[in-house]
Scaffold this motif. Structure first.
Motif, mmCIF file in Angstrom:
data_model
loop_
_atom_site.group_PDB
_atom_site.id
_atom_site.type_symbol
_atom_site.label_atom_id
_atom_site.label_comp_id
_atom_site.label_asym_id
_atom_site.label_seq_id
_atom_site.Cartn_x
_atom_site.Cartn_y
_atom_site.Cartn_z
ATOM 1 N N LEU A 227 0.845 -1.202 0.000
ATOM 2 C CA LEU A 227 0.000 0.000 0.000
ATOM 3 C C LEU A 227 0.874 1.242 0.000
ATOM 4 O O LEU A 227 1.966 1.247 0.560
ATOM 5 C CB LEU A 227 -0.902 0.019 1.227
ATOM 6 C CG LEU A 227 -1.875 -1.142 1.366
ATOM 7 C CD1 LEU A 227 -2.692 -0.985 2.639
ATOM 8 C CD2 LEU A 227 -2.790 -1.229 0.162
ATOM 9 N N SER A 228 0.358 2.311 -0.616
ATOM 10 C CA SER A 228 1.084 3.580 -0.584
ATOM 11 C C SER A 228 0.095 4.721 -0.376
ATOM 12 O O SER A 228 -0.726 4.965 -1.239
ATOM 13 C CB SER A 228 1.893 3.776 -1.868
ATOM 14 O OG SER A 228 1.054 3.760 -2.999
ATOM 15 N N PRO A 229 0.136 5.336 0.782
ATOM 16 C CA PRO A 229 0.918 4.980 1.960
ATOM 17 C C PRO A 229 0.207 3.883 2.759
ATOM 18 O O PRO A 229 -0.977 3.630 2.543
ATOM 19 C CB PRO A 229 0.952 6.281 2.749
ATOM 20 C CG PRO A 229 -0.359 6.930 2.438
ATOM 21 C CD PRO A 229 -0.640 6.572 0.992
ATOM 22 N N ALA A 230 0.918 3.285 3.715
ATOM 23 C CA ALA A 230 0.298 2.253 4.552
ATOM 24 C C ALA A 230 -0.660 2.884 5.552
ATOM 25 O O ALA A 230 -1.689 2.307 5.885
ATOM 26 C CB ALA A 230 1.371 1.447 5.282
ATOM 27 N N GLY A 231 -0.328 4.084 6.012
ATOM 28 C CA GLY A 231 -1.185 4.791 6.964
ATOM 29 C C GLY A 231 -1.792 6.021 6.319
ATOM 30 O O GLY A 231 -1.087 6.809 5.687
#
Length: 189
Positions: A27-31
């Motif tokens: 994922l981008s970003p993960a958060g």
């Protein structure tokens, strides 16, 4: 009897070989973070590390299930009108775009949400031995694995609203000024 045993061993080897195949999801970003009542999402990179089978995306979800008090997840990748297919050893990368509806999924933060929700985005897919867009494709004959999953750690954070941050900043500045004034005043003994 020996032929049945050989057949069962071959079938078991095929199943084990298929079970070890997995897509690699990043994922981008993960958060991600959004103010309560707002929506944001994840971009992604997906690598089909299977050297001989085609990957067909069937959907995505946020796990564990999202508590409705925190918000809701919307699958963008699996909801497309056209199939998302990766050839063997191919990679697909896509940024999140709310207008174009691209990315793996988006998260709508509930108006009352507070804090961070940690979990995973799960990508569900099927594997086929032939290109699903090919002229000789037969879903029954070419199906290798009907339900595989790739996972990536993810988090969604409810960010304080700008008004709240301003109030906190004003309160902090006021406390700092009060402490300085108290420090300058002589103390009576």
């Amino acid at each position: 009897m020996k032929n049945n045993f050989k057949f069962l061993c071959a079938a078991a080897a095929t199943l084990l070989a298929t079970a070890t195949q997995a897509a690699v999801l990043t994922l981008s970003p993960a958060g991600i973070g959004a103010e309560p009542g707002q929506t944001t999402g994840w971009g992604f990179s997906l690598f089909n590390d299977d050297a001989s089978n085609y990957l067909l995306v069937t959907g995505s979800e946020f796990a564990p299930g999202v508590p409705s008090a925190f918000g809701s997840y919307t699958d963008l990748l699996g909801a497309r009108a056209d199939w998302v297919i990766l050839a063997p050893l191919a990679t697909l990368a896509e940024a999140y775009d709310a207008v174009l509806r691209t990315g793996i999924g988006e998260f709508s933060v509930a108006p009352s949400a507070d804090g961070t929700l940690d979990g995973q985005v799960l990508l569900h897919y099927a594997l086929f031995s032939a290109d699903p867009n090919g002229p000789t494709f037969d879903p029954d004959q070419n199906l290798v694995n009907p339900d595989a999953t790739a996972a990536a750690r993810a988090s969604a954070t409810a960010l304080p609203e700008p008004g709240t941050l301003s109030l906190l900043g004003i309160a902090g500045a006021g406390l700092l000024a009060l402490r300085r004034r108290q420090a300058r005043q002589p103390r009576n003994a």
